[in-house]
Scaffold this active site. Structure first.
Site, PDB file in Angstrom:
ATOM      1  CG  ASP A  29      -5.486 -13.446  23.364  1.00 35.06           C
ATOM      2  OD1 ASP A  29      -4.319 -13.741  23.058  1.00 35.06           O
ATOM      3  OD2 ASP A  29      -6.396 -14.285  23.432  1.00 35.06           O
ATOM      4  CG  ASN A  66     -15.261 -20.224  26.786  1.00 36.44           C
ATOM      5  OD1 ASN A  66     -14.482 -20.236  25.829  1.00 36.44           O
ATOM      6  ND2 ASN A  66     -15.258 -19.261  27.697  1.00 36.44           N
ATOM      7  CD  GLU A  78     -13.829 -15.838  28.113  1.00 40.57           C
ATOM      8  OE1 GLU A  78     -13.938 -16.692  27.219  1.00 40.57           O
ATOM      9  OE2 GLU A  78     -13.275 -16.075  29.200  1.00 40.57           O
ATOM     10  CG  HIS A 101     -12.159 -18.158  24.584  1.00 43.08           C
ATOM     11  ND1 HIS A 101     -11.796 -18.156  25.914  1.00 43.08           N
ATOM     12  CD2 HIS A 101     -11.144 -18.807  23.960  1.00 43.08           C
ATOM     13  CE1 HIS A 101     -10.632 -18.754  26.066  1.00 43.08           C
ATOM     14  NE2 HIS A 101     -10.211 -19.171  24.900  1.00 43.08           N
TER      15      HIS A 101
END
Ligand code: F6R
Length: 244
Positions: free
Chosen positions: A67, A136, A143, A138
């Site tokens: 990413d 979170n 996400e 991810h």
């Protein structure tokens, strides 16, 4: 999903690097995908040391980026590309033709996605992916809420990712979007490895291990894979009840 728990970050990183070395020595032509972020850095340093000692060689491997922050490239200290070149590709002397990485500054991000998809179509499926986990949940920049069906795509980052992400940069950066391999690639890979250490990850690890599989917890996709491995240090397991 195989869960491995280690005393501390050093032991965890040693185990992760030895795991990778063993696999690369068994299959010298692997397609590898390594995450950026802080978590895997010590494992990467161990790989470089092993390479310098002649215990492993990555010259016939290919690499894809996992990413990148949209708007940043290798000239931005703290970008994923900057980190991977500094910690992995340069010290391991990986040839440019064996690397496919996102240009987060590209005007045409869809073209970046397509380039990546074409590279993986040619050399894939991915043999081994090293992943970190966001607070979170991810994976890469997938996400919460992102479909497990996606290949390479551009995402809007959640607030927690924008805030936590500032830790990689000296000056405040405008972080709005990311470009990432999708969960589909992780599910189609031969061996995905997730690494997490420290108390800061213990809530996410608890949710990953105890909650159902859901797109709201992207890391839970690893439970759909029959050869996924999780490497944790003890602190990351503080909130869970692991039967030893
Ligand atoms: C970075 C990436 C992210 C990180 C995750 C954990 O390339 O893909 O998903 O792995 O945010 O980051 P660290 O390791 O810094 O805690």
């Amino acid at each position: 999903m195989k869960i491995n728990v280690f005393e501390n970050y050093e032991e965890l990183s040693k185990e992760v690097s030895e795991f990778i070395i063993e696999r690369v020595n068994n299959n010298k032509k692997m397609l590898l995908c390594f995450a950026g972020g802080d978590t895997p850095v010590l494992a990467y340093k161990n790989l470089v040391k092993a390479y310098e000692e002649g215990r492993v060689d990555f010259k016939d491997c290919k690499f894809v980026g996992l990413d990148e922050w949209v708007g940043l490239d290798e000239n931005d200290l703290g970008s994923c590309k900057y980190l991977l070149y500094k910690e992995v590709f340069e010290p391991l002397k990986i040839k440019e033709e064996n690397i496919c990485f996102f240009d987060g500054k590209a005007k045409n991000l869809q073209k970046e996605c397509k380039n990546m998809d074409m590279f993986i179509e040619k050399y894939g499926p991915i043999d081994l992916i090293v992943l970190g986990i966001g607070v979170n949940g991810h994976l890469g920049f997938n996400e919460p809420g992102v479909s497990f069906e996606n290949y390479t795509h551009v995402v809007n980052l959640q607030d927690s990712t924008k805030v936590v992400g500032q830790k990689y940069f000296e000056d405040e950066k405008k972080l709005e979007k990311g470009i990432t391999l999708g969960i589909r690639y992780i599910l189609e890979s031969d061996t995905p490895i997730l690494i997490a250490n420290g108390k800061k990850k213990s809530d996410a690890i608890k949710r990953l291990l105890e909650d159902e599989i859901t797109e709201n917890m992207p890391a839970s996709a690893l439970k759909l894979h029959n050869n996924s491995h999780i490497f944790l240090d003890k602190e990351a397991t503080l909130k869970i009840n692991l039967k030893k």
